[in-house]
Design an enzyme around this catalytic site. Structure first.
Site, mmCIF file in Angstrom:
data_model
loop_
_atom_site.group_PDB
_atom_site.id
_atom_site.type_symbol
_atom_site.label_atom_id
_atom_site.label_comp_id
_atom_site.label_asym_id
_atom_site.label_seq_id
_atom_site.Cartn_x
_atom_site.Cartn_y
_atom_site.Cartn_z
ATOM 1 C CG HIS A 193 -6.986 0.086 5.699
ATOM 2 N ND1 HIS A 193 -8.283 -0.228 5.325
ATOM 3 C CD2 HIS A 193 -6.316 -1.102 5.712
ATOM 4 C CE1 HIS A 193 -8.391 -1.530 5.134
ATOM 5 N NE2 HIS A 193 -7.204 -2.085 5.354
ATOM 6 C CG ASP A 195 -3.375 -4.179 4.228
ATOM 7 O OD1 ASP A 195 -4.229 -3.616 4.940
ATOM 8 O OD2 ASP A 195 -3.666 -5.032 3.365
ATOM 9 C CG HIS A 250 -7.269 -2.001 0.771
ATOM 10 N ND1 HIS A 250 -5.934 -1.671 0.939
ATOM 11 C CD2 HIS A 250 -7.536 -2.937 1.717
ATOM 12 C CE1 HIS A 250 -5.414 -2.379 1.924
ATOM 13 N NE2 HIS A 250 -6.374 -3.151 2.428
ATOM 14 N NE ARG A 260 -16.233 -8.755 0.767
ATOM 15 C CZ ARG A 260 -15.079 -8.268 1.225
ATOM 16 N NH1 ARG A 260 -15.056 -7.584 2.365
ATOM 17 N NH2 ARG A 260 -13.963 -8.436 0.556
#
EC number: 1.14.11.13
Length: 321
Positions: A193, A195, A250, A260
């Protein structure tokens, strides 16, 4: 399972690392170059206090360690924060992720979440960093001061903070399946996607997973560095620079048995703010005006009606490539 034909290239290949303690004009030029070439860079010596960072990380770890029923209770209606698990947006996108989402300008959550103090301190710190980066960007582009930062400095700015937790693989597959060679431990935690806001300031713990798409359409793995912040151009900054800057695509992958944690500040303008190419950017570039003028509220509504991987900016182009 990871899908797609894009090739993964070496870790950190061509990812700029910018030292914010350098001479100001040098930093501004480096930021502009990074935004033009990749739309993504790391900053070090950024001025955000380590205590603020550590408190935010530890409180986030504590929250995600809670039993599922406690976390799921943090889903109040019409409140500026919520907990989510696997669902990403409203259009069927999902990932191997759980998250907390905060609206940064509404203090309603302060009495309801135990780590509100850590959240508030962190938001103020990364907001200041985002403003500084945007002011340096304006200087490097030779556009009027605060052309970008004024939009996120307003009391009405529509900025959000998102804390993503990507649990270890055994929470999804079970320990018995971890030794099964037919089961891939690499999964898509958060799909491909861009941002939609102006700028994103992200920090993660020492576990990798973030990848960005370069100009050749290849995925570049970003090495984790808890002492640095990752910064990426959002859709609105691409519009305001008339396409000179790149709103980078990204994604986040999950690997093996490590957990994570990433914390992202999405710097957005007020809903009623008008967004369009800056006059100075149109005049200095040898190309026509590429985007219409629209409000952030209009763009946000249209953008969130699409799937993650869709190209949102195409809806607001004035001319087709």
């Amino acid at each position: 399972m990871v899908k797609g034909s894009q090739k993964i290239v070496a870790v950190d290949q061509d990812i700029p690392i910018i030292d914010m303690s350098q001479e100001r004009s040098q930093v501004s030029m480096q930021i502009v170059k990074a935004c033009e070439s990749l739309g993504f860079f790391k900053v070090i010596n950024h001025g955000v206090d380590q205590t603020t960072i550590s408190r935010m990380e530890q409180e986030s770890i504590n929250f995600f360690a809670k039993p599922a029923h406690e976390k799921k209770s943090v889903r109040p209606v019409n409140q500026p924060f919520r907990y989510g698990f696997r669902d990403i947006g409203l259009n069927g996108d999902s990932g191997e992720v759980e998250y907390l989402l905060f609206h940064t300008n509404d203090p309603a959550f302060r009495s309801q979440l135990s780590f509100s103090s850590a959240v508030n301190c962190y938001i103020e710190a990364v907001k200041q960093l985002a403003r500084e980066i945007l002011d340096l960007t304006a200087e490097g582009l030779h556009v009027p001061p605060h052309s970008f930062s004024r939009l996120i400095s307003s009391v009405d700015s529509d900025s959000v903070l998102r804390v993503n937790h990507y649990p270890p693989s055994d929470q999804f597959f079970g320990e018995a399946n971890l030794s099964d060679q037919s089961v891939s431990l690499t999964r898509v935690g958060f799909g491909e996607h861009t941002d939609p806001q102006i700028l994103t300031v992200l920090r993660s713990n020492g576990v990798g997973g973030l990848q960005v798409s370069n100009s050749d359409g290849m995925w570049v793995s970003v090495s984790p560095d808890p002492s640095a912040f990752c910064v990426n151009v959002g859709d609105l900054l691409q519009v305001m620079t008339n396409g000179r800057f790149i709103s980078v695509r990204h994604r986040a992958l999950t690997y093996g048995e490590e957990s994570r944690l990433s914390t992202a500040y999405f710097a957005g303008p007020p809903l009623q703010a008008k967004i369009g190419p800056l006059s100075a950017m149109v005049m200095t570039m040898n190309q026509p005006r590429l985007y219409q003028t629209f409000t952030w509220g209009e763009y946000k509504k249209r953008a969130y009606s699409l799937r993650l991987e869709d190209s949102r900016l195409d809806m607001f182009r004035t001319c087709k490539d």
